[in-house]
Design an enzyme around this catalytic site. Structure first.
Site, PDB file in Angstrom:
ATOM      1  N   LYS A  83     -11.248  42.547  43.692  1.00 44.37           N
ATOM      2  CA  LYS A  83     -12.151  41.826  43.395  1.00 44.37           C
ATOM      3  C   LYS A  83     -12.634  41.499  43.916  1.00 44.37           C
ATOM      4  O   LYS A  83     -11.855  40.880  45.090  1.00 44.37           O
ATOM      5  CB  LYS A  83     -11.096  40.977  42.639  1.00 44.37           C
ATOM      6  CG  LYS A  83     -11.154  40.174  40.597  1.00 44.37           C
ATOM      7  CD  LYS A  83     -10.179  39.177  40.387  1.00 44.37           C
ATOM      8  CE  LYS A  83     -10.590  38.852  39.231  1.00 44.37           C
ATOM      9  NZ  LYS A  83      -9.136  37.988  38.731  1.00 44.37           N
TER      10      LYS A  83
HETATM   11  C1  E4P Z   1      -9.483  36.895  35.482  1.00 41.68           C
HETATM   12  O1  E4P Z   1      -9.634  37.585  36.062  1.00 41.68           O
HETATM   13  C2  E4P Z   1      -9.087  35.249  36.008  1.00 41.68           C
HETATM   14  O2  E4P Z   1      -7.591  35.563  37.089  1.00 41.68           O
HETATM   15  C3  E4P Z   1      -8.704  34.480  35.025  1.00 41.68           C
HETATM   16  O3  E4P Z   1      -8.573  34.667  33.771  1.00 41.68           O
HETATM   17  C4  E4P Z   1      -8.815  33.424  35.044  1.00 41.68           C
HETATM   18  O4  E4P Z   1      -8.564  32.517  35.191  1.00 41.68           O
HETATM   19  P1  E4P Z   1      -8.401  31.050  33.984  1.00 41.68           P
HETATM   20  O5  E4P Z   1     -10.252  30.382  34.349  1.00 41.68           O
HETATM   21  O6  E4P Z   1      -7.402  30.556  33.243  1.00 41.68           O
HETATM   22  O7  E4P Z   1      -8.201  30.351  35.700  1.00 41.68           O
END
Ligand code: E4P
Length: 214
Positions: A83
């Site tokens: 990522k």
């Molecule tokens: C996605 O890969 C992220 O880890 C995640 O969806 C972030 O979500 P949040 O905005 O609720 O922290």
């Protein structure tokens, strides 16, 4: 639409996986920090539980550091997806990694132009954060719809991974707008199958069955 669980908790992943409908996992440094354990160990445990893609995020903000971290992360398990944040250096890293066949999930996407560049760099997944856009008074679903159109017009194969999903309505919209994947917390996974009329209906059916057979 594939369903990923957005957590670094092995306990939650086990619970979600027991449903038999979870296709993968996404983590991020915040989720990892909540576990208070060695991230590599946590990732190994997650990858042993789930055969689908498991996103693990880099910490570096320079492309060379990101690429080196990616090489280490992919050694942990064969289902790791690296990522990478959607910044200039991140795009450079994605271009290098994709040319080497390393799968990437480009995260923190908040615009169509960012999604265009991620696809051109060869990202495996693009993660538009729909909940965080809603939080600032914009419409996360509009972004999803625009990225879907863009990718379809040009035939980009980058998969759209709807992220920052906060509730079941986000999942419904993401699915109807053609997202390839939705990643969500365990609470949202559970909210997908719950419906008060299902519960009320089942209660009545069981009560009627009992009455008829007593
Ligand atoms: C996605 O890969 C992220 O880890 C995640 O969806 C972030 O979500 P949040 O905005 O609720 O922290």
């Amino acid at each position: 639409m594939k369903i990923f669980i957005d957590t670094a908790s092995v306990k939650e992943i086990k619970e979600a996986a027991s449903l038999g409908l979870i296709d993968g996992v996404t983590t991020n440094p915040t989720l990892m920090a909540k576990e208070g354990r060695n991230p590599e160990q946590v990732l190994k445990e997650i990858c042993a539980l789930v055969s689908g893609p498991v996103s693990a995020e880099v910490i570096s903000i320079e492309s060379s550091g990101m690429v080196n971290e990616a090489y280490e992360l992919v050694k942990l398990a064969k289902n790791i997806v690296v990522k990478i944040p959607l910044i200039r250096e991140g795009l450079k890293a994605v271009k290098i990694l994709s040319s080497q066949g390393i799968k990437t999930n480009v995260t923190l996407c908040f615009s169509v132009n960012q999604a265009l560049l991620a696809a051109k760099a060869g990202a495996t997944y693009i993660s538009p954060f729909i909940g965080r856009l809603d939080d600032i008074g914009q419409n996360g679903n509009d972004l999803l719809a625009e990225i879907r159109s863009l990718y379809d017009i040009y035939g980009f194969t980058t998969k759209i991974l709807a992220a920052s999903i906060r509730h079941a309505a986000h999942v419904r919209e993401a699915a109807l707008l053609g997202a390839d994947v939705g990643t969500m917390p365990l609470s949202v996974v559970k909210a997908l199958y719950k419906h008060p009329l299902t519960e009320k209906g089942l209660e009545a059916f069981l009560a009627d069955h009992k009455k008829a057979n007593s």
